[in-house]
Design an enzyme around this catalytic site. Structure first.
Site, PDB file in Angstrom:
ATOM      1  CE1 TYR A 196      -3.933  -2.132   0.212  1.00 11.63           C
ATOM      2  CE2 TYR A 196      -2.731  -3.292   1.935  1.00 11.63           C
ATOM      3  CZ  TYR A 196      -3.779  -3.228   1.041  1.00 11.63           C
ATOM      4  OH  TYR A 196      -4.689  -4.261   0.975  1.00 11.63           O
ATOM      5  CG  HIS A 199     -12.652  -8.074  -1.924  1.00 11.77           C
ATOM      6  ND1 HIS A 199     -12.433  -7.699  -3.229  1.00 11.77           N
ATOM      7  CD2 HIS A 199     -11.662  -7.469  -1.188  1.00 11.77           C
ATOM      8  CE1 HIS A 199     -11.344  -6.925  -3.286  1.00 11.77           C
ATOM      9  NE2 HIS A 199     -10.863  -6.773  -2.066  1.00 11.77           N
ATOM     10  CG  HIS A 203      -9.601  -1.556  -5.458  1.00  7.46           C
ATOM     11  ND1 HIS A 203     -10.245  -1.908  -4.302  1.00  7.46           N
ATOM     12  CD2 HIS A 203     -10.502  -1.675  -6.458  1.00  7.46           C
ATOM     13  CE1 HIS A 203     -11.493  -2.239  -4.591  1.00  7.46           C
ATOM     14  NE2 HIS A 203     -11.683  -2.101  -5.886  1.00  7.46           N
ATOM     15  NE  ARG A 222      -6.134  -9.231  -0.732  1.00  7.44           N
ATOM     16  CZ  ARG A 222      -6.426  -8.778   0.486  1.00  7.44           C
ATOM     17  NH1 ARG A 222      -7.279  -7.789   0.639  1.00  7.44           N
ATOM     18  NH2 ARG A 222      -5.864  -9.307   1.554  1.00  7.44           N
TER      19      ARG A 222
HETATM   20  C1  DHK Z   1      -7.585  -2.119   0.212  1.00  7.75           C
HETATM   21  C2  DHK Z   1      -7.878  -3.120   1.076  1.00  7.75           C
HETATM   22  O1  DHK Z   1      -7.940  -2.902   2.380  1.00  7.75           O
HETATM   23  C3  DHK Z   1      -8.071  -4.513   0.610  1.00  7.75           C
HETATM   24  O2  DHK Z   1      -9.006  -5.214   1.411  1.00  7.75           O
HETATM   25  C4  DHK Z   1      -8.475  -4.592  -0.838  1.00  7.75           C
HETATM   26  C5  DHK Z   1      -7.651  -2.287  -1.264  1.00  7.75           C
HETATM   27  C6  DHK Z   1      -7.559  -3.722  -1.692  1.00  7.75           C
HETATM   28  C7  DHK Z   1      -6.690  -1.351  -1.968  1.00  7.75           C
HETATM   29  O3  DHK Z   1      -5.846  -1.798  -2.750  1.00  7.75           O
HETATM   30  O4  DHK Z   1      -6.778  -0.132  -1.749  1.00  7.75           O
HETATM   31  O5  DHK Z   1      -8.436  -5.932  -1.264  1.00  7.75           O
END
Ligand code: DHK
Length: 153
Positions: free
Chosen positions: A29, A86, A106, A117
């Site tokens: 992330y 999801h 996302h 996912r």
């Molecule tokens: C963020 C999340 O918390 C995941 O549960 C998703 C998403 C993806 C993101 O890529 O921002 O699967």
């Protein structure tokens, strides 16, 4: 929130665990925080002539309520539903009920990740989906929704 009387309001909603951005799995992330995302959205919105209301919740019910409150109030929704993408038929139903342009974001490329996912209920209500572009996906989504809002008017 940044807002002016003449600017269309876009509600930017963030789902569970996005308050942990910057700490949470940075290899997936990134190192930016949710505050950084809010600054990016505010700057992008200002440049596009949009007002934004930026929020995050860990609660599915609260997210559904916030979506419902967009009806008659907002011109569009940018949403990163996070894990609820999801799982949540309730969130899909709320987004279908408000009848607004919706951009789904996302941060990660969900299609390169776990099989569970790969499917998002929310995508059935989304005008467009942006994934795998990091937090810049929010800026791209705001740019797209500005165009949608202008073309709807
Ligand atoms: C963020 C999340 O918390 C995941 O549960 C998703 C998403 C993806 C993101 O890529 O921002 O699967």
């Amino acid at each position: 929130m940044s807002q002016s009387a003449s600017s269309p309001l876009i509600v930017v909603l963030n789902g569970p665990n996005l308050n942990m951005l910057g700490l949470r799995q940075p290899h997936i992330y990134g190192s930016d925080t949710l505050d950084d995302v809010e600054v990016l959205c505010a700057e992008t919105a200002e440049a596009l002539g949009l007002a934004i209301d930026f929020r995050q919740t860990n609660g599915e019910g609260e997210l559904v309520t916030w979506v419902q409150e967009c009806r008659g109030r907002a011109a569009g929704i940018v949403i990163n539903p996070a894990g609820y993408s999801h799982t949540s038929v309730a969130l899909l139903d709320a987004l279908l009920a408000v009848d607004l342009p919706v951009m789904e974001v996302h941060i990660s490329n969900i299609h390169r990740r776990d099989a569970f996912r790969h499917h998002s209920y929310v995508s059935q209500a989304a005008t467009g989906v942006i994934c795998g572009c990091g937090i810049q996906g929010y800026a791209l989504a705001l740019t797209a929704i500005a165009d949608l809002v202008q073309n709807r008017a």
